[in-house]
Design a protein around this motif. Structure first.
Motif, PDB file in Angstrom:
ATOM      1  N   VAL A 197       0.523  -0.669   0.201  1.00 22.69           N
ATOM      2  CA  VAL A 197       0.262  -0.050   0.203  1.00 22.69           C
ATOM      3  C   VAL A 197       0.958   1.098  -0.185  1.00 22.69           C
ATOM      4  N   SER A 198       2.027   1.170   0.124  1.00 25.59           N
ATOM      5  CA  SER A 198       2.890   2.020   0.538  1.00 25.59           C
ATOM      6  C   SER A 198       3.261   2.894  -1.216  1.00 25.59           C
ATOM      7  N   GLY A 199       3.098   1.984  -1.400  1.00 27.60           N
ATOM      8  CA  GLY A 199       2.988   2.150  -2.903  1.00 27.60           C
ATOM      9  C   GLY A 199       2.638   3.124  -3.966  1.00 27.60           C
ATOM     10  N   ALA A 200       1.279   3.580  -2.856  1.00 32.39           N
ATOM     11  CA  ALA A 200      -0.035   4.841  -3.533  1.00 32.39           C
ATOM     12  C   ALA A 200       0.794   5.735  -2.834  1.00 32.39           C
ATOM     13  N   GLY A 201       1.410   5.509  -2.296  1.00 30.95           N
ATOM     14  CA  GLY A 201       1.587   7.139  -1.527  1.00 30.95           C
ATOM     15  C   GLY A 201       0.781   7.466   0.115  1.00 30.95           C
ATOM     16  N   TYR A 202       0.661   8.309   0.314  1.00 29.33           N
ATOM     17  CA  TYR A 202       0.307   8.635   1.749  1.00 29.33           C
ATOM     18  C   TYR A 202      -0.764   9.401   1.579  1.00 29.33           C
ATOM     19  N   PRO A 203      -1.930   9.685   1.382  1.00 28.63           N
ATOM     20  CA  PRO A 203      -2.733   8.328   2.280  1.00 28.63           C
ATOM     21  C   PRO A 203      -2.733   7.689   2.117  1.00 28.63           C
ATOM     22  N   GLY A 204      -3.019   7.485   0.205  1.00 21.05           N
ATOM     23  CA  GLY A 204      -2.811   5.831   0.067  1.00 21.05           C
ATOM     24  C   GLY A 204      -4.276   5.499  -0.378  1.00 21.05           C
ATOM     25  N   VAL A 205      -4.193   3.853  -0.303  1.00 26.75           N
ATOM     26  CA  VAL A 205      -6.362   3.667  -0.307  1.00 26.75           C
ATOM     27  C   VAL A 205      -6.518   3.030   0.744  1.00 26.75           C
ATOM     28  N   PRO A 206      -7.772   3.966   0.557  1.00 24.90           N
ATOM     29  CA  PRO A 206      -8.883   3.800   2.054  1.00 24.90           C
ATOM     30  C   PRO A 206      -8.791   2.461   2.522  1.00 24.90           C
ATOM     31  N   SER A 207      -8.632   2.564   4.212  1.00 26.85           N
ATOM     32  CA  SER A 207      -8.972   1.485   4.019  1.00 26.85           C
ATOM     33  C   SER A 207      -9.804  -0.073   4.450  1.00 26.85           C
ATOM     34  N   LEU A 208     -11.045   1.167   4.333  1.00 27.30           N
ATOM     35  CA  LEU A 208     -11.817  -0.338   3.964  1.00 27.30           C
ATOM     36  C   LEU A 208     -11.858  -0.685   2.289  1.00 27.30           C
ATOM     37  N   ASP A 209     -10.943  -0.201   1.711  1.00 18.29           N
ATOM     38  CA  ASP A 209     -10.732  -0.553   0.210  1.00 18.29           C
ATOM     39  C   ASP A 209      -9.890  -1.894   0.541  1.00 18.29           C
ATOM     40  N   ILE A 210      -8.740  -1.925   1.324  1.00 17.54           N
ATOM     41  CA  ILE A 210      -7.685  -2.768   1.086  1.00 17.54           C
ATOM     42  C   ILE A 210      -7.574  -3.735   2.318  1.00 17.54           C
ATOM     43  N   LEU A 211      -8.581  -3.793   3.688  1.00 16.08           N
ATOM     44  CA  LEU A 211      -8.057  -4.510   4.500  1.00 16.08           C
ATOM     45  C   LEU A 211      -9.057  -5.853   4.170  1.00 16.08           C
ATOM     46  N   GLY A 212      -8.453  -6.791   4.569  1.00 17.32           N
ATOM     47  CA  GLY A 212      -8.915  -7.788   4.400  1.00 17.32           C
ATOM     48  C   GLY A 212      -8.766  -8.195   2.449  1.00 17.32           C
ATOM     49  N   ASN A 213      -8.257  -7.462   1.751  1.00 20.26           N
ATOM     50  CA  ASN A 213      -8.968  -7.622   0.436  1.00 20.26           C
ATOM     51  C   ASN A 213      -7.353  -7.834  -0.780  1.00 20.26           C
ATOM     52  N   VAL A 214      -8.013  -8.203  -1.901  1.00 19.24           N
ATOM     53  CA  VAL A 214      -6.543  -7.584  -2.647  1.00 19.24           C
ATOM     54  C   VAL A 214      -7.554  -6.826  -4.284  1.00 19.24           C
TER      55      VAL A 214
END
Length: 358
Positions: A181-198
């Motif tokens: 996720v750090s490849g998307a910078g900050y704040p990057g990907v929203p947590s509800l999009d990435i947690l437990g997800n691909v």
């Protein structure tokens, strides 16, 4: 290794962002480079770096915290060496302005990577491509120059494949990335999009991988950069990992190696001679693991101070010739650290002194 008697003043553009902050951490107490200026957008200009920045990791270096943020203009930023962490939306025009003004720009942006007269460099892999700078300066009438480092996922692939390509000639690559996720910078990907997800899509990532790899693994013949004849198919995925891009590859070769020969080739590879001993160069730059479940970002991402690439699971492939997995730190090796190592190579080979002479 020839010592650098006088440290070079350097500046960071885009200094308040995640990659800009990585530059600042890596440049802190650097033996060859002295960070004297930071620059960012107009909304940050005029503030102290401490006031303008939401610091993300560790402790902000005190001497940098007190610096006044400048605008990204060659009239205001005076350092001869420019590390650019600018977004591609603004990097093209700004970086060219600094090159025209006689500065050496080390860029993380995509804008100039595939230009035929701009070196796209991983020093251990193709440091000799820096020779195209003379042609770049003549073509464009610049007194400075631009050197780029690759997309962070492509960096992983090229570092792992370089020794195999040199010995057996890669012809095809099928790659699936698992990108932090750090490849998307900050704040990057929203947590509800990435947690437990691909997330099976990263904008513009697959074309970068498919085009940049052939330039990185190509050759410089003294007049032009010749691309390698490699066909690549890439699938890019964002995964819930903080740091470390992992790439699973199936690879075809002109001369098929056995897994044993491939492993021996990678273990014995030391990269280009001029890079060895540079301050940011890892030793070794390519680490081969024998365990069935490595590499893993949690366990391997900081090897070589985040600058090494770790490879494992080298085995036969039923579709092509070999399968392997490679991983490295996307913010360090794939971004800020890669640019700093490029600048170190320019300094060590005397190119900085030649290009930036008054």
């Amino acid at each position: 290794m020839t010592p650098i008697v006088n440290r070079w003043p350097v500046a960071v553009l885009g200094a308040t962002g995640a990659v800009g902050q990585a530059f600042i951490r890596l440049l802190d107490a650097h033996p060859w480079f002295d960070l004297t200026e930071v620059a960012a957008s107009e909304r940050s200009a005029g503030k102290s770096y401490r006031e303008a920045t939401k610091w993300l990791e560790g402790t902000m270096p005190a001497q940098v915290a007190a610096l006044t943020v400048k605008t990204c203009s060659p009239e205001e930023v005076t350092a001869p060496i420019i590390f650019s962490a600018l977004d591609s939306g603004v990097a093209g025009e700004v970086e060219a302005a600094f090159a025209r003004a006689g500065r050496m720009v080390l860029s993380n942006a995509k804008n100039y990577r595939m230009e035929p007269d701009v070196p796209l460099v991983i020093p251990e892999v193709n440091g000799d491509h820096l020779g195209i700078l003379d042609i770049q300066r003549a073509n464009r009438g610049w007194t400075g120059g631009i050197v780029t480092n690759a997309n962070c996922a492509t960096t992983v692939m090229a570092a792992a494949l370089a020794p195999l390509h040199q010995r057996f000639t890669v012809t095809k690559v099928f790659a699936t990335t698992m990108q932090a996720v750090s490849g998307a910078g900050y704040p990057g990907v929203p947590s509800l999009d990435i947690l437990g997800n691909v997330i099976p899509y990263i904008n513009d990532e697959e074309p970068k991988i498919e085009t940049e790899l052939v330039k990185l693994l190509g050759t410089f013949d003294g007049n032009a950069l010749r691309h390698a004849e490699i066909v690549t198919s890439a699938h890019a995925n964002r995964v819930p990992v903080e740091h470390g891009h992992t790439v699973c590859m199936s690879v075809a070769f002109a001369e098929k190696p056995t897994p044993a020969r491939a492993l021996e080739t990678m273990r014995s590879w030391t990269g280009q001679e001029a890079v060895r001993g540079l301050p940011s160069a890892p030793e070794p730059s390519l680490i081969v693991r024998d365990e069935a479940d490595r590499p893993q970002p949690r366990r391997d991402v900081n090897r070589g101070r985040g600058m090494a690439t770790t490879v494992g699971r080298v085995r036969e492939d039923h579709l092509f010739d070999l399968r392997l997995v490679a991983m490295s730190h996307n913010v360090v090796r794939g971004a800020a650290g890669g640019s700093i190592l490029n600048a170190e190579l320019l300094a060590h080979t005397g190119q900085l002194a030649r290009y930036l002479a008054p």
